[in-house]
Design a protein around this motif. Structure first.
Motif, PDB file in Angstrom:
ATOM      1  N   GLN A 125      15.511  69.127  -2.276  1.00  0.00           N
ATOM      2  CA  GLN A 125      16.144  70.369  -1.836  1.00  0.00           C
ATOM      3  C   GLN A 125      15.313  71.558  -2.286  1.00  0.00           C
ATOM      4  OE1 GLN A 125      18.655  71.059   0.068  1.00  0.00           O
ATOM      5  NE2 GLN A 125      19.611  69.043   0.342  1.00  0.00           N
ATOM      6  N   LEU A 126      14.751  72.317  -1.330  1.00  0.00           N
ATOM      7  CA  LEU A 126      13.909  73.466  -1.671  1.00  0.00           C
ATOM      8  C   LEU A 126      14.718  74.590  -2.325  1.00  0.00           C
ATOM      9  CD1 LEU A 126      11.524  73.715   1.404  1.00  0.00           C
ATOM     10  CD2 LEU A 126      11.008  72.877  -0.892  1.00  0.00           C
ATOM     11  N   THR A 127      16.024  74.580  -2.129  1.00  0.00           N
ATOM     12  CA  THR A 127      16.859  75.608  -2.763  1.00  0.00           C
ATOM     13  C   THR A 127      16.685  75.598  -4.269  1.00  0.00           C
ATOM     14  OG1 THR A 127      18.493  75.411  -0.982  1.00  0.00           O
ATOM     15  CG2 THR A 127      19.212  76.488  -3.000  1.00  0.00           C
ATOM     16  N   MET A 128      16.426  74.429  -4.833  1.00  0.00           N
ATOM     17  CA  MET A 128      16.204  74.340  -6.274  1.00  0.00           C
ATOM     18  C   MET A 128      15.010  75.194  -6.691  1.00  0.00           C
ATOM     19  SD  MET A 128      18.505  72.443  -7.663  1.00  0.00           S
ATOM     20  CE  MET A 128      17.721  72.101  -9.216  1.00  0.00           C
ATOM     21  N   TYR A 129      14.022  75.284  -5.834  1.00  0.00           N
ATOM     22  CA  TYR A 129      12.853  76.134  -6.110  1.00  0.00           C
ATOM     23  C   TYR A 129      13.231  77.611  -6.026  1.00  0.00           C
ATOM     24  CZ  TYR A 129       8.373  78.473  -5.269  1.00  0.00           C
ATOM     25  OH  TYR A 129       7.304  79.337  -5.322  1.00  0.00           O
ATOM     26  N   TYR A 130      13.977  77.965  -4.986  1.00  0.00           N
ATOM     27  CA  TYR A 130      14.275  79.375  -4.751  1.00  0.00           C
ATOM     28  C   TYR A 130      15.243  79.956  -5.779  1.00  0.00           C
ATOM     29  CZ  TYR A 130      12.139  78.238  -0.282  1.00  0.00           C
ATOM     30  OH  TYR A 130      11.279  77.811   0.690  1.00  0.00           O
ATOM     31  N   VAL A 131      16.033  79.094  -6.410  1.00  0.00           N
ATOM     32  CA  VAL A 131      16.950  79.584  -7.441  1.00  0.00           C
ATOM     33  C   VAL A 131      16.174  80.135  -8.633  1.00  0.00           C
ATOM     34  CG1 VAL A 131      18.726  78.909  -9.111  1.00  0.00           C
ATOM     35  CG2 VAL A 131      18.882  78.119  -6.746  1.00  0.00           C
ATOM     36  N   LEU A 132      15.073  79.476  -8.996  1.00  0.00           N
ATOM     37  CA  LEU A 132      14.291  79.899 -10.166  1.00  0.00           C
ATOM     38  C   LEU A 132      13.139  80.832  -9.820  1.00  0.00           C
ATOM     39  CD1 LEU A 132      13.951  76.684 -12.376  1.00  0.00           C
ATOM     40  CD2 LEU A 132      15.531  78.601 -12.649  1.00  0.00           C
ATOM     41  N   PHE A 133      12.705  80.833  -8.562  1.00  0.00           N
ATOM     42  CA  PHE A 133      11.526  81.602  -8.174  1.00  0.00           C
ATOM     43  C   PHE A 133      11.600  83.092  -8.521  1.00  0.00           C
ATOM     44  CE2 PHE A 133       9.898  84.467  -4.842  1.00  0.00           C
ATOM     45  CZ  PHE A 133       8.539  84.363  -5.122  1.00  0.00           C
ATOM     46  N   PRO A 134      12.776  83.749  -8.445  1.00  0.00           N
ATOM     47  CA  PRO A 134      12.805  85.190  -8.727  1.00  0.00           C
ATOM     48  C   PRO A 134      12.136  85.605 -10.029  1.00  0.00           C
ATOM     49  CG  PRO A 134      14.890  84.534  -7.773  1.00  0.00           C
ATOM     50  CD  PRO A 134      14.094  83.272  -7.976  1.00  0.00           C
ATOM     51  N   GLY A 138      32.482  75.688 -13.917  1.00  0.00           N
ATOM     52  CA  GLY A 138      32.271  75.772 -15.358  1.00  0.00           C
ATOM     53  C   GLY A 138      32.523  74.424 -16.025  1.00  0.00           C
ATOM     54  N   ARG A 139      33.579  73.745 -15.580  1.00  0.00           N
ATOM     55  CA  ARG A 139      33.862  72.417 -16.136  1.00  0.00           C
ATOM     56  C   ARG A 139      32.754  71.423 -15.770  1.00  0.00           C
ATOM     57  NH1 ARG A 139      39.228  73.944 -14.588  1.00  0.00           N
ATOM     58  NH2 ARG A 139      38.970  72.886 -12.570  1.00  0.00           N
ATOM     59  N   LEU A 140      32.249  71.527 -14.540  1.00  0.00           N
ATOM     60  CA  LEU A 140      31.156  70.650 -14.133  1.00  0.00           C
ATOM     61  C   LEU A 140      29.880  70.950 -14.916  1.00  0.00           C
ATOM     62  CD1 LEU A 140      31.689  70.694 -10.254  1.00  0.00           C
ATOM     63  CD2 LEU A 140      32.064  68.756 -11.794  1.00  0.00           C
ATOM     64  N   PHE A 141      29.644  72.227 -15.197  1.00  0.00           N
ATOM     65  CA  PHE A 141      28.451  72.611 -15.959  1.00  0.00           C
ATOM     66  C   PHE A 141      28.437  71.951 -17.326  1.00  0.00           C
ATOM     67  CE2 PHE A 141      27.552  75.581 -19.492  1.00  0.00           C
ATOM     68  CZ  PHE A 141      26.169  75.467 -19.504  1.00  0.00           C
ATOM     69  N   MET A 151      26.558  81.488 -12.400  1.00  0.00           N
ATOM     70  CA  MET A 151      27.077  80.148 -12.177  1.00  0.00           C
ATOM     71  C   MET A 151      26.141  79.324 -11.306  1.00  0.00           C
ATOM     72  SD  MET A 151      29.238  78.019 -13.078  1.00  0.00           S
ATOM     73  CE  MET A 151      30.177  79.175 -14.079  1.00  0.00           C
ATOM     74  N   GLU A 152      25.456  79.975 -10.378  1.00  0.00           N
ATOM     75  CA  GLU A 152      24.513  79.256  -9.527  1.00  0.00           C
ATOM     76  C   GLU A 152      23.417  78.603 -10.367  1.00  0.00           C
ATOM     77  OE1 GLU A 152      22.040  80.339  -5.536  1.00  0.00           O
ATOM     78  OE2 GLU A 152      21.428  81.393  -7.372  1.00  0.00           O
ATOM     79  N   VAL A 153      22.780  79.378 -11.223  1.00  0.00           N
ATOM     80  CA  VAL A 153      21.654  78.844 -11.993  1.00  0.00           C
ATOM     81  C   VAL A 153      22.146  77.883 -13.073  1.00  0.00           C
ATOM     82  CG1 VAL A 153      21.584  80.731 -13.691  1.00  0.00           C
ATOM     83  CG2 VAL A 153      19.497  79.471 -13.140  1.00  0.00           C
ATOM     84  N   LEU A 154      23.322  78.120 -13.634  1.00  0.00           N
ATOM     85  CA  LEU A 154      23.857  77.201 -14.640  1.00  0.00           C
ATOM     86  C   LEU A 154      24.197  75.852 -14.033  1.00  0.00           C
ATOM     87  CD1 LEU A 154      26.175  79.509 -16.783  1.00  0.00           C
ATOM     88  CD2 LEU A 154      24.154  78.277 -17.585  1.00  0.00           C
ATOM     89  N   PHE A 155      24.768  75.857 -12.840  1.00  0.00           N
ATOM     90  CA  PHE A 155      25.166  74.602 -12.210  1.00  0.00           C
ATOM     91  C   PHE A 155      23.940  73.788 -11.799  1.00  0.00           C
ATOM     92  CE2 PHE A 155      26.182  72.117  -8.388  1.00  0.00           C
ATOM     93  CZ  PHE A 155      27.205  71.311  -8.883  1.00  0.00           C
ATOM     94  N   ILE A 163      21.349  75.458 -18.862  1.00  0.00           N
ATOM     95  CA  ILE A 163      21.006  76.532 -19.801  1.00  0.00           C
ATOM     96  C   ILE A 163      19.514  76.836 -19.749  1.00  0.00           C
ATOM     97  CG2 ILE A 163      20.934  77.181 -22.236  1.00  0.00           C
ATOM     98  CD1 ILE A 163      23.476  75.553 -22.644  1.00  0.00           C
ATOM     99  N   VAL A 164      18.696  75.814 -19.567  1.00  0.00           N
ATOM    100  CA  VAL A 164      17.250  76.023 -19.477  1.00  0.00           C
ATOM    101  C   VAL A 164      16.929  76.956 -18.316  1.00  0.00           C
ATOM    102  CG1 VAL A 164      15.036  74.903 -19.021  1.00  0.00           C
ATOM    103  CG2 VAL A 164      16.693  73.808 -20.535  1.00  0.00           C
ATOM    104  N   GLY A 165      17.541  76.728 -17.168  1.00  0.00           N
ATOM    105  CA  GLY A 165      17.309  77.590 -16.006  1.00  0.00           C
ATOM    106  C   GLY A 165      17.814  78.998 -16.216  1.00  0.00           C
ATOM    107  N   LEU A 166      18.974  79.117 -16.884  1.00  0.00           N
ATOM    108  CA  LEU A 166      19.531  80.446 -17.146  1.00  0.00           C
ATOM    109  C   LEU A 166      18.590  81.266 -18.018  1.00  0.00           C
ATOM    110  CD1 LEU A 166      22.016  82.429 -17.012  1.00  0.00           C
ATOM    111  CD2 LEU A 166      22.716  81.416 -19.180  1.00  0.00           C
ATOM    112  N   LEU A 167      18.110  80.672 -19.090  1.00  0.00           N
ATOM    113  CA  LEU A 167      17.203  81.382 -19.994  1.00  0.00           C
ATOM    114  C   LEU A 167      15.901  81.739 -19.291  1.00  0.00           C
ATOM    115  CD1 LEU A 167      17.727  79.352 -23.281  1.00  0.00           C
ATOM    116  CD2 LEU A 167      18.688  81.580 -22.686  1.00  0.00           C
ATOM    117  N   PHE A 168      15.433  80.870 -18.403  1.00  0.00           N
ATOM    118  CA  PHE A 168      14.195  81.142 -17.675  1.00  0.00           C
ATOM    119  C   PHE A 168      14.391  82.279 -16.672  1.00  0.00           C
ATOM    120  CE2 PHE A 168      11.296  80.559 -14.123  1.00  0.00           C
ATOM    121  CZ  PHE A 168      10.077  80.465 -14.764  1.00  0.00           C
TER     122      PHE A 168
END
Length: 449
Positions: free
Chosen positions: A96-105, A297-300, A336-340, A344-349
Motif C-alpha cells: 500500500q503506497l499510502t504507507m509511504y505518503y503518511v510519513l513523506f511529509p 485508540g484501542r487498536l493502537f 490517529m492516522e500516523v499512530l494507527f 509511536i515511531v511514525g508519530l515521532l518521525f
C-alpha cells in the motif's frame, strides 16, 4: 534561464521560479485546482512528485547537513522494513503506497528547508501574499455558491471543496492563518491602516467559512504568536497590550452592530463556536472524531510501536461501511492516522519537527519571521486533532526550520563579534577593571585614549 521574473516584489530566475512553482506552490490544493480542476490530475501529481523529491534528497544527500542525513536515513530504514514486510507477507514489493505518503511529509519539510537554503529564499512575505491572492482568485471563480446555510452541494469531484456552502475545505482555509499572522505582525510593527486592511480581510475569511477546527487553530496561533513576541522583544509588550485592548473593543463594537443588523447571523455563528466545546454533540463531525479516536485508540495499543502497517488496510472499517474495501481507514485526524499505521515511531518521525519547534519557541533570539512561522506551525498540532494537514503545511514547517537555521547562524556570528571585540582596559587605580562588549564602543574608547 537567467531571465528575471518579478512577483510580489520578489525576483526569481526562471529556474528558481519553476522549482518554487512545481515543488512548493503547486502542492497547495486550491492553487493547483486553478490550473488543473480535477482530482485525477492533482492527486497523482502530488503522489508522483513525492517520490521525485525523495529520490532527489537521496541523490543530493551529501549536500545536506548531518542531522538531515540522519533523518533521511531513518526514513529509508522505515521504508526498507515495510518493503521486507510486504514481500514476506503479501508477496508484493510495497502493498500500500499510502504507507509511504503518511510519513513523506517529514521528508518534504527537509526538502523545502534545503531548497530555501540553496537559493537563499526569504519567502514568508511572498507566501502570505500568495495565499491572500490565491483565495481571492479561487472564490471569484468557484465561490458563487457560498452560503452560511451549510447545505450540501452536488459535486461530481469533491476535490478541494468542503462539499457544502463553505466551498473551500478546512485544510486550505487553515492556511489563511499564515497571512493573518504575517499581517498581524506587520500591523503591530507599523500601526498603518494599509496593513490592517489585509489583516481584517484574513480574519473575515477565517470567520465566515465556519470551520471550527480553523477557528480553534487560529486562536491558538494568536496566543502563541503574542506570547513568543513578548518573550523575544520586550519593547513590543506595550504595543501588544494596546493591540489586545483595541482588538477587544473593536470586536465588541462589531458584535453590537452585526447583532443589531443581522441577529440571525450572530446567533448562528455563536452556536457554531459553542460546538467547539461540545465535542460529543450528536450527529456532528466532532462526535465522529471522538468515536474514531476511541475505537482506533484501542487498536493502537495492541501494536503501539510500529502500528498496524499494511494489515490496517486489510481490516474492515469498524465505524462505517461506505468506503471500498482495502482502501484504508480514512482518518479524520492527523495524529490517529500516523499512530494507527506507523505507531509511536511514525508519530515521532512525522511530528518530530513540530515538537522541536515547540521547544525552540522558548528561545530569545528569534526573528519576526521565525516567530510568525512557529506560531502557525504549532497551531497545526491543534488542527491535527481534527484533520490530516495537507502536504504543503509540512513545507511551511520546513520554511520555519530554515528561518531558525538563519537565526542560529546570526546568533553565532553576533557571539563571535562580541568575543572578538571584548577587551579589558586598565584605568587609574581608583577605577575598577571594566569590560566593554560590542563594536560601537571601540572607536569611542580609542579616540578617548
Amino acid at each position: 534561464m537567467n531571465t528575471i521574473i518579478k512577483i510580489f516584489n520578489y525576483r526569481f530566475t526562471v529556474k528558481e521560479f519553476l522549482i518554487l512553482f512545481f515543488g512548493y506552490l503547486f502542492m497547495e490544493q486550491i492553487f493547483s485546482w486553478l490550473f488543473a480542476p480535477t482530482s485525477e490530475i492533482i492527486q497523482p501529481y502530488q503522489k508522483i512528485f513525492g517520490f521525485v523529491i525523495y529520490g532527489y534528497m537521496l541523490y543530493n544527500i551529501n549536500e545536506l547537513k548531518f542531522n538531515e542525513r540522519i533523518f533521511i536515513g531513518i526514513f529509508t530504514l522505515l521504508l526498507l522494513r515495510l518493503v521486507l514486510e510486504s514481500l514476506y507477507v503479501y508477496n508484493t514489493f510495497f502493498q500500500q503506497l499510502t504507507m509511504y505518503y503518511v510519513l513523506f511529509p517529514a521528508i518534504y519539510s527537509i526538502f523545502i528547508k534545503n531548497l530555501c537554503r540553496t537559493y537563499d529564499f526569504d519567502l514568508l512575505e511572498f507566501m502570505a501574499k500568495f495565499y491572500l491572492y490565491t483565495y481571492i482568485v479561487f472564490m471569484a471563480i468557484y465561490g458563487r455558491g457560498f452560503s452560511f446555510s451549510l447545505e450540501g452541494l452536488d459535486l461530481e469531484d469533491l476535490g478541494v471543496f468542503s462539499g457544502d456552502g463553505r466551498i473551500i475545505h478546512a485544510t486550505s482555509i487553515f492556511m489563511m492563518i499564515l497571512p493573518f499572522l504575517w499581517y498581524l505582525n506587520k500591523f503591530i510593527k507599523t500601526k498603518k491602516g494599509i496593513d490592517f486592511i489585509p489583516l481584517a480581510f484574513c480574519f473575515i475569511v477565517i470567520l465566515i467559512h465556519q470551520h471550527r477546527s480553523v477557528w480553534g487553530s487560529c486562536i491558538a496561533a494568536i496566543v502563541i504568536y503574542l506570547g513568543i513576541s513578548m518573550h523575544v522583544n520586550k519593547e513590543r509588550v506595550p504595543r501588544i497590550w494596546g493591540l489586545i485592548v483595541g482588538g477587544i473593543v473593536l470586536l465588541v463594537l462589531a458584535y453590537f452592530f452585526v447583532s443589531t443588523l443581522f441577529p440571525e447571523l450572530t446567533t448562528f455563528l455563536g452556536q457554531r463556536f459553542s460546538d467547539i466545546l461540545d465535542l460529543n454533540k450528536q450527529e456532528s463531525t466532532g462526535r465522529f472524531r471522538v468515536e474514531q479516536r476511541e475505537v482506533y485508540g484501542r487498536l493502537f495499543w495492541e501494536r503501539p510501536v510500529f502500528g498496524w502497517t499494511f494489515e490496517g488496510f486489510e481490516m474492515p472499517n469498524p465505524l462505517v461501511d461506505w468506503w471500498p474495501e482495502k482502501t484504508g481507514q480514512h482518518f479524520h485526524e492527523g495524529f490517529m492516522e500516523v499512530l494507527f499505521y506507523h505507531g509511536i515511531v511514525g508519530l515521532l518521525f512525522k511530528y518530530g519537527f513540530i515538537f522541536y519547534l515547540a521547544v525552540r519557541a522558548f528561545s530569545k533570539k528569534l526573528s519576526e519571521s521565525t516567530v510568525v512561522l512557529i506560531a502557525f506551525c504549532l497551531s497545526g498540532i491543534l488542527f491535527s486533532l481534527s484533520y490530516v494537514p495537507q502536504t504543503v503545511f509540512w513545507g511551511h514547517v520546513g520554511l520555519c526550520l530554515y528561518y531558525l537555521e538563519k537565526d542560529d547562524l546570526k546568533s553565532e556570528e553576533d557571539d563571535d563579534l562580541i568575543e572578538d571585540d571584548e577587551f579589558y582596559i586598565e584605568d587609574e587605580p581608583k577605577l575598577p577593571k571594566q569590560i566593554f562588549k560590542g563594536r560601537k564602543t571601540v572607536p569611542q574608547l580609542n579616540n578617548a585614549n
